[in-house]
Scaffold this motif. Structure first.
Motif, PDB file in Angstrom:
ATOM      1  N   ARG A 170      -3.905  -5.245   3.664  1.00  0.00           N
ATOM      2  CA  ARG A 170      -4.807  -4.724   4.695  1.00  0.00           C
ATOM      3  C   ARG A 170      -6.184  -5.334   4.499  1.00  0.00           C
ATOM      4  NH1 ARG A 170      -5.531   1.757   6.099  1.00  0.00           N
ATOM      5  NH2 ARG A 170      -5.844   1.497   8.341  1.00  0.00           N
ATOM      6  N   ASP A 171      -6.508  -6.288   5.326  1.00  0.00           N
ATOM      7  CA  ASP A 171      -7.786  -6.975   5.276  1.00  0.00           C
ATOM      8  C   ASP A 171      -8.074  -7.508   6.672  1.00  0.00           C
ATOM      9  OD1 ASP A 171      -6.060  -9.199   5.495  1.00  0.00           O
ATOM     10  OD2 ASP A 171      -6.062  -9.520   3.325  1.00  0.00           O
ATOM     11  N   SER A 172      -9.027  -8.393   6.818  1.00  0.00           N
ATOM     12  CA  SER A 172      -9.372  -8.858   8.166  1.00  0.00           C
ATOM     13  C   SER A 172      -8.275  -9.714   8.784  1.00  0.00           C
ATOM     14  CB  SER A 172     -10.692  -9.626   8.142  1.00  0.00           C
ATOM     15  OG  SER A 172     -10.606 -10.761   7.304  1.00  0.00           O
ATOM     16  N   ALA A 173      -7.336 -10.220   7.983  1.00  0.00           N
ATOM     17  CA  ALA A 173      -6.227 -11.000   8.535  1.00  0.00           C
ATOM     18  C   ALA A 173      -5.077 -10.114   8.995  1.00  0.00           C
ATOM     19  CB  ALA A 173      -5.717 -12.002   7.490  1.00  0.00           C
ATOM     20  N   PHE A 174      -4.883  -8.972   8.334  1.00  0.00           N
ATOM     21  CA  PHE A 174      -3.744  -8.089   8.622  1.00  0.00           C
ATOM     22  C   PHE A 174      -4.276  -6.666   8.819  1.00  0.00           C
ATOM     23  CE2 PHE A 174      -2.341 -11.536   5.831  1.00  0.00           C
ATOM     24  CZ  PHE A 174      -1.427 -12.158   6.677  1.00  0.00           C
ATOM     25  N   GLN A 175      -4.371  -6.280  10.097  1.00  0.00           N
ATOM     26  CA  GLN A 175      -5.042  -5.024  10.450  1.00  0.00           C
ATOM     27  C   GLN A 175      -4.165  -4.076  11.254  1.00  0.00           C
ATOM     28  OE1 GLN A 175      -7.843  -6.763  13.039  1.00  0.00           O
ATOM     29  NE2 GLN A 175      -8.815  -8.043  11.493  1.00  0.00           N
ATOM     30  N   PHE A 176      -3.038  -4.549  11.747  1.00  0.00           N
ATOM     31  CA  PHE A 176      -2.300  -3.777  12.747  1.00  0.00           C
ATOM     32  C   PHE A 176      -1.263  -2.871  12.092  1.00  0.00           C
ATOM     33  CE2 PHE A 176      -2.992  -7.309  16.142  1.00  0.00           C
ATOM     34  CZ  PHE A 176      -4.333  -6.965  16.184  1.00  0.00           C
ATOM     35  N   TYR A 177      -1.654  -1.616  11.933  1.00  0.00           N
ATOM     36  CA  TYR A 177      -0.780  -0.606  11.344  1.00  0.00           C
ATOM     37  C   TYR A 177      -0.934   0.705  12.105  1.00  0.00           C
ATOM     38  CZ  TYR A 177      -0.668  -3.721   7.259  1.00  0.00           C
ATOM     39  OH  TYR A 177      -0.512  -4.794   6.423  1.00  0.00           O
ATOM     40  N   TYR A 178       0.166   1.412  12.290  1.00  0.00           N
ATOM     41  CA  TYR A 178       0.102   2.765  12.819  1.00  0.00           C
ATOM     42  C   TYR A 178      -0.136   3.730  11.661  1.00  0.00           C
ATOM     43  CZ  TYR A 178       2.303   0.793  17.007  1.00  0.00           C
ATOM     44  OH  TYR A 178       2.590   0.042  18.120  1.00  0.00           O
ATOM     45  N   PRO A 179      -1.128   4.628  11.765  1.00  0.00           N
ATOM     46  CA  PRO A 179      -1.326   5.591  10.680  1.00  0.00           C
ATOM     47  C   PRO A 179      -0.103   6.473  10.461  1.00  0.00           C
ATOM     48  CG  PRO A 179      -2.684   6.139  12.601  1.00  0.00           C
ATOM     49  CD  PRO A 179      -2.135   4.781  12.835  1.00  0.00           C
ATOM     50  N   GLU A 180       0.688   6.684  11.529  1.00  0.00           N
ATOM     51  CA  GLU A 180       1.913   7.468  11.394  1.00  0.00           C
ATOM     52  C   GLU A 180       2.889   6.799  10.416  1.00  0.00           C
ATOM     53  OE1 GLU A 180       0.842   7.725  15.890  1.00  0.00           O
ATOM     54  OE2 GLU A 180       0.474   6.386  14.184  1.00  0.00           O
ATOM     55  N   ASN A 181       2.911   5.460  10.402  1.00  0.00           N
ATOM     56  CA  ASN A 181       3.801   4.768   9.478  1.00  0.00           C
ATOM     57  C   ASN A 181       3.410   5.042   8.031  1.00  0.00           C
ATOM     58  OD1 ASN A 181       4.787   3.748  11.889  1.00  0.00           O
ATOM     59  ND2 ASN A 181       4.913   1.649  11.167  1.00  0.00           N
ATOM     60  N   PHE A 182       2.109   5.039   7.757  1.00  0.00           N
ATOM     61  CA  PHE A 182       1.653   5.377   6.411  1.00  0.00           C
ATOM     62  C   PHE A 182       2.049   6.812   6.052  1.00  0.00           C
ATOM     63  CE2 PHE A 182      -2.133   2.288   7.037  1.00  0.00           C
ATOM     64  CZ  PHE A 182      -1.319   1.207   6.748  1.00  0.00           C
ATOM     65  N   GLU A 183       1.845   7.717   7.002  1.00  0.00           N
ATOM     66  CA  GLU A 183       2.175   9.119   6.747  1.00  0.00           C
ATOM     67  C   GLU A 183       3.647   9.297   6.400  1.00  0.00           C
ATOM     68  OE1 GLU A 183       0.979  11.322  10.161  1.00  0.00           O
ATOM     69  OE2 GLU A 183      -1.170  11.171   9.719  1.00  0.00           O
ATOM     70  N   GLU A 184       4.517   8.593   7.108  1.00  0.00           N
ATOM     71  CA  GLU A 184       5.948   8.742   6.857  1.00  0.00           C
ATOM     72  C   GLU A 184       6.333   8.200   5.481  1.00  0.00           C
ATOM     73  OE1 GLU A 184       8.261  10.445   8.891  1.00  0.00           O
ATOM     74  OE2 GLU A 184       6.268  11.059   9.574  1.00  0.00           O
ATOM     75  N   LEU A 185       5.667   7.166   5.018  1.00  0.00           N
ATOM     76  CA  LEU A 185       5.914   6.675   3.658  1.00  0.00           C
ATOM     77  C   LEU A 185       5.449   7.695   2.628  1.00  0.00           C
ATOM     78  CD1 LEU A 185       4.794   2.940   4.040  1.00  0.00           C
ATOM     79  CD2 LEU A 185       7.136   3.829   4.025  1.00  0.00           C
ATOM     80  N   LEU A 186       4.276   8.278   2.872  1.00  0.00           N
ATOM     81  CA  LEU A 186       3.749   9.288   1.945  1.00  0.00           C
ATOM     82  C   LEU A 186       4.644  10.523   1.897  1.00  0.00           C
ATOM     83  CD1 LEU A 186      -0.036   8.984   2.871  1.00  0.00           C
ATOM     84  CD2 LEU A 186       1.022   8.279   0.717  1.00  0.00           C
ATOM     85  N   LYS A 187       5.161  10.940   3.054  1.00  0.00           N
ATOM     86  CA  LYS A 187       6.049  12.103   3.095  1.00  0.00           C
ATOM     87  C   LYS A 187       7.287  11.899   2.229  1.00  0.00           C
ATOM     88  CE  LYS A 187       4.893  13.702   7.784  1.00  0.00           C
ATOM     89  NZ  LYS A 187       5.416  13.811   9.165  1.00  0.00           N
ATOM     90  N   ARG A 188       7.704  10.653   2.079  1.00  0.00           N
ATOM     91  CA  ARG A 188       8.904  10.339   1.310  1.00  0.00           C
ATOM     92  C   ARG A 188       8.613  10.086  -0.160  1.00  0.00           C
ATOM     93  NH1 ARG A 188       9.587   9.361   6.472  1.00  0.00           N
ATOM     94  NH2 ARG A 188      11.657   9.241   7.461  1.00  0.00           N
ATOM     95  N   GLY A 189       7.376  10.378  -0.557  1.00  0.00           N
ATOM     96  CA  GLY A 189       7.028  10.312  -1.976  1.00  0.00           C
ATOM     97  C   GLY A 189       6.434   9.014  -2.458  1.00  0.00           C
ATOM     98  N   ALA A 190       6.166   8.079  -1.556  1.00  0.00           N
ATOM     99  CA  ALA A 190       5.598   6.800  -1.971  1.00  0.00           C
ATOM    100  C   ALA A 190       4.105   6.929  -2.236  1.00  0.00           C
ATOM    101  CB  ALA A 190       5.851   5.741  -0.913  1.00  0.00           C
TER     102      ALA A 190
END
Length: 471
Positions: free
Chosen positions: A258-278
């Motif tokens: 995640r930097d100025s070259a790679f910015q396109f992420y849905y916050p929901e995707n992060f949340e789903e990873l966190l919900k699974r214990g990552a």
């Protein structure tokens, strides 16, 4: 639990009518006044959502009926409303524009799903009485859509505004809540999908503040607040606000470039990873000398082409990532991430070396090479999805494949039933535990994505422990 959800959908008659300017300025102005604003963006867009997030000071969530379905739309809206006072939902394209002639998955359909009042912003360039005809048509086209007000944009002067206001007053039973004049220049520059990503704007906070000033000066924000507060919600059940678990020290570490070259992420995707214990660890492909010790890696989309020199010059990071993938590190990459894992990126006849895992070179063209929703059938083995799985996603890119030389152990895992993909109706190039595609997926509509990424991260974590090595 919250029983009411004050909200507004900001819509237009077409793309480029001023929706983002109104949404952004309104969010910023209300925030300056002490309100907590929950921002949402209709559709799969990342760039507008990033600006709205910056203005609100909290994540902006995408509401996309095609990618996630209407039931998940409602629950996402109520859960992410959380402690907000008002929600601002920016539509996309024209109010009634969808995937087909019936307007399937349009902003209008979203407004009905959320029972949200709509405020239209209308580009009045070189039009007077016709503006009234257009608004009247919008009101009558689908009376189930609750259009509660209009804001005029690109108004040429006081006389122009006066005529349009009189016309609307005579033919349409909605108030005109503002008239934004033609403004010299713009503080919001545009590129590709619309606005420049806020991360690359030289004066992002000043730009947002100036936009708020414009909206305060020319728009009745109190009138808009009254419309938002009047929203009913009989089909919106008060969901429990999203509560993410505390990160387990034993959970797998998933790196996010995640930097100025790679910015396109849905916050929901992060949340789903966190919900699974990552556990999530942000990584920069531009400044870090080597890939940190992670159990999996997620590389989103973005603009590697505008950072091609820095990406190419960071040889040590590229080498460490290539070595980790050859060792078996699970990697999931989308669009810009796909290009980064390729052999090279060609810009203006200059070739920039990338990671080199996939023997594919890309060039950047002046026109989009693919733009729209995708439908994918998983038809070959890969690390993340079971064969036979159907996926929904979207693609938008100016890059294209200019040379491809398959190597042993590499294959395409996706068959495109809608969209372009990488080449010849195929997407999802797979090698060892790495998978890269032009198709972006949303975790709410594709739960297999988060399941697969965390499962692979856990397996790789166990392997490292067994071998007593770092990636």
């Amino acid at each position: 639990m919250k029983k009411s959800f004050p909200r507004l959908v900001i819509a237009g008659l077409k793309g480029g009518s001023g929706k983002t300017t109104l949404s952004l300025g309104l969010i910023a102005a209300w925030r300056e006044d002490g309100f907590a604003i929950a921002p949402f963006k209709k559709g799969p867009d990342y760039i507008d959502a990033g600006w709205l997030s910056r203005a609100a000071g909290r994540p902006c969530y995408n509401l996309d009926p095609f990618l996630t379905g209407n039931n998940r739309i409602r629950s996402s809206f109520t859960e992410h409303f959380a402690d907000a006072d008002i929600a601002v939902i920016e539509g996309n394209r024209g109010l009634y524009d969808g995937m087909d002639s019936s307007g399937t998955f349009s902003t209008a359909e979203l407004s009905k799903t959320l029972q949200s009042p709509v405020v239209l912003i209308i580009d009045c360039t070189k039009a007077t009485r016709t503006v009234g005809a257009m608004l009247l048509g919008m009101l009558k086209f689908d009376r189930r859509v609750s259009i509660k007000g209009a804001v005029l944009n690109q108004v040429a002067g006081a006389r122009h505004e006066k005529i349009i206001r009189e016309v609307i007053g005579n033919c349409c039973d909605v108030p005109v809540l503002g008239a934004i004049p033609k403004l010299p220049g713009t503080h919001l520059s545009e590129r590709h999908m619309g606005l420049t990503p806020f991360q690359e704007h030289p004066e992002v906070d000043r730009a947002i503040s100036l936009t708020a000033d414009v909206i305060r000066k020319y728009v009745d924000i109190e009138g808009l607040s009254e419309i938002a507060m009047s929203a009913s919600g009989s089909n919106l059940r008060a969901g429990r606000p999203i509560a993410l678990p505390d990160a387990s020290p034993a959970g797998p570490v998933i790196g996010i470039i995640r930097d100025s070259a790679f910015q396109f992420y849905y916050p929901e995707n992060f949340e789903e990873l966190l919900k699974r214990g990552a556990r999530l660890l942000e990584v920069s492909a531009l400044t870090e000398k080597r890939l940190p010790d992670v159990d999996a890696l997620y590389i989103g989309g973005g603009f590697p082409e505008t950072n091609s020199i820095a990406l190419a010059q960071n040889v040590s990071f590229r080498r460490s990532l290539r070595k980790a993938i050859e060792f078996g590190l699970p990697v999931y990459a989308e669009c810009g991430g796909l290009m980064y894992l390729g052999r090279s990126l060609v810009l203006d006849r200059q070739r920039y070396p990338m990671v080199g895992i996939f023997p594919i070179s890309f060039s950047l063209e002046k026109k989009p090479q693919a733009h729209g929703y995708t439908m994918v059938r998983v038809n070959r083995r890969n690390p993340f999805y079971t064969k036979g799985t159907s996926l929904k996603g979207h693609e938008f890119h100016y890059s294209k494949v200019i040379d491809y030389a398959p190597k042993e152990g590499m294959h395409f895992a996706f068959h495109m039933t809608r969209g372009q993909g990488i080449m010849d109706g195929m997407d999802g190039v797979s090698y060892k535990n790495a998978l890269a595609a032009y198709t972006h997926v949303h975790a709410y509509g594709t739960p297999e994505w988060a399941d697969g990424l965390v499962k692979n991260a856990e397996a790789f974590q166990r392997r490292k422990r067994r071998l007593g090595v770092k990636a």
